[in-house]
Design a protein around this motif. Sequence first.
Motif, mmCIF file in Angstrom:
data_model
loop_
_atom_site.group_PDB
_atom_site.id
_atom_site.type_symbol
_atom_site.label_atom_id
_atom_site.label_comp_id
_atom_site.label_asym_id
_atom_site.label_seq_id
_atom_site.Cartn_x
_atom_site.Cartn_y
_atom_site.Cartn_z
ATOM 1 N N ALA A 1 9.748 -7.983 -7.225
ATOM 2 C CA ALA A 1 10.003 -9.342 -7.406
ATOM 3 C C ALA A 1 11.609 -9.873 -7.565
ATOM 4 N N ASP A 2 12.187 -9.001 -8.368
ATOM 5 C CA ASP A 2 13.655 -9.240 -8.210
ATOM 6 C C ASP A 2 14.243 -9.075 -7.036
ATOM 7 N N ARG A 3 14.114 -8.306 -6.028
ATOM 8 C CA ARG A 3 14.662 -8.126 -4.971
ATOM 9 C C ARG A 3 14.020 -9.419 -3.931
ATOM 10 N N THR A 4 12.898 -9.744 -3.937
ATOM 11 C CA THR A 4 12.331 -10.886 -3.042
ATOM 12 C C THR A 4 12.451 -12.290 -3.541
ATOM 13 N N GLY A 5 12.300 -12.376 -4.843
ATOM 14 C CA GLY A 5 12.044 -13.753 -5.588
ATOM 15 C C GLY A 5 10.570 -14.098 -5.471
ATOM 16 N N VAL A 6 9.594 -13.248 -5.212
ATOM 17 C CA VAL A 6 8.163 -13.381 -5.144
ATOM 18 C C VAL A 6 7.621 -13.268 -6.572
ATOM 19 N N PRO A 7 7.145 -14.125 -7.347
ATOM 20 C CA PRO A 7 6.521 -13.912 -8.672
ATOM 21 C C PRO A 7 5.851 -12.483 -8.568
ATOM 22 N N SER B 1 0.829 -1.178 -0.022
ATOM 23 C CA SER B 1 0.005 -0.099 0.039
ATOM 24 C C SER B 1 1.101 1.295 -0.044
ATOM 25 N N LEU B 2 0.541 2.136 -1.012
ATOM 26 C CA LEU B 2 1.393 3.530 -0.981
ATOM 27 C C LEU B 2 0.429 4.515 -0.727
ATOM 28 N N GLU B 3 0.821 5.379 0.145
ATOM 29 C CA GLU B 3 0.189 6.514 0.608
ATOM 30 C C GLU B 3 0.106 7.634 -0.433
ATOM 31 N N ILE B 4 -0.450 7.369 -1.637
ATOM 32 C CA ILE B 4 -0.406 8.344 -2.919
ATOM 33 C C ILE B 4 -1.744 8.349 -3.550
ATOM 34 N N THR B 5 -2.026 9.443 -4.127
ATOM 35 C CA THR B 5 -3.542 9.600 -4.547
ATOM 36 C C THR B 5 -3.641 8.709 -5.840
ATOM 37 N N SER B 6 -2.668 8.626 -6.803
ATOM 38 C CA SER B 6 -2.776 7.960 -8.058
ATOM 39 C C SER B 6 -1.248 7.283 -8.371
ATOM 40 N N MET B 7 -1.311 6.570 -9.520
ATOM 41 C CA MET B 7 0.045 6.178 -10.114
ATOM 42 C C MET B 7 -0.368 5.416 -11.416
ATOM 43 N N PRO B 8 0.428 5.817 -12.327
ATOM 44 C CA PRO B 8 0.050 5.223 -13.699
ATOM 45 C C PRO B 8 0.358 3.766 -13.537
ATOM 46 N N GLU B 9 -0.272 3.007 -14.441
ATOM 47 C CA GLU B 9 -0.128 1.405 -14.407
ATOM 48 C C GLU B 9 1.395 1.074 -14.904
ATOM 49 N N PRO B 10 1.939 1.729 -15.857
ATOM 50 C CA PRO B 10 3.583 1.338 -16.040
ATOM 51 C C PRO B 10 4.431 1.728 -14.790
ATOM 52 N N GLU B 11 4.244 2.515 -13.872
ATOM 53 C CA GLU B 11 4.965 2.748 -12.608
ATOM 54 C C GLU B 11 4.443 1.687 -11.656
ATOM 55 N N ILE B 12 3.377 1.163 -11.707
ATOM 56 C CA ILE B 12 2.962 0.131 -10.850
ATOM 57 C C ILE B 12 3.760 -1.340 -11.413
ATOM 58 N N ARG B 13 3.738 -1.430 -12.638
ATOM 59 C CA ARG B 13 4.247 -2.762 -13.153
ATOM 60 C C ARG B 13 6.013 -2.766 -12.600
ATOM 61 N N CYS B 14 6.492 -1.361 -12.813
ATOM 62 C CA CYS B 14 7.839 -1.294 -12.517
ATOM 63 C C CYS B 14 8.125 -1.622 -11.207
ATOM 64 N N ILE B 15 7.154 -1.218 -10.246
ATOM 65 C CA ILE B 15 7.463 -1.313 -8.863
ATOM 66 C C ILE B 15 7.461 -2.917 -8.484
ATOM 67 N N ARG B 16 6.195 -3.414 -9.184
ATOM 68 C CA ARG B 16 6.343 -4.944 -9.110
ATOM 69 C C ARG B 16 7.382 -5.885 -9.326
ATOM 70 N N GLU B 17 7.953 -5.270 -10.515
ATOM 71 C CA GLU B 17 9.013 -5.913 -11.230
ATOM 72 C C GLU B 17 10.289 -5.767 -10.294
ATOM 73 N N GLN B 18 10.636 -4.541 -9.687
ATOM 74 C CA GLN B 18 11.623 -4.744 -8.704
ATOM 75 C C GLN B 18 11.437 -5.381 -7.390
#
Length: 89
Positions: free
Chosen positions: A77-83, A58-75
């Motif tokens: 995943a890379d750091r944790t090994g969680v798909p 959960s991020l305390e921000i009002t909105s985020m573009p989908e490409p940014e969300i995908r980038c965060i998820r990928e980062q």
Amino acid sequence: MSEMKNDSFEPELLVGAGKAVIEIPEAYLAAENFKTIHDPIHARAVAIAGNETVLLVSLEITSMPEPEIRCIREQIADRTGVPKENIWV
């Protein structure tokens, strides 16, 4: 009635949580026409591990573009090994 006792109990579900301050560079504030941040904003996460691991972020921000969300998820995943399919932002 007899009571069953299992000395070899192993947990089937693990859960953890955390919180961190989101640090926003001053240059970003100016680009978005903001002057300052009055109160710290946070990222919070819950990890649930059983047969699979799932992360809820959960991020305390009002909105985020989908490409940014995908980038965060990928980062994450890379750091944790969680798909990345198991990471919700």
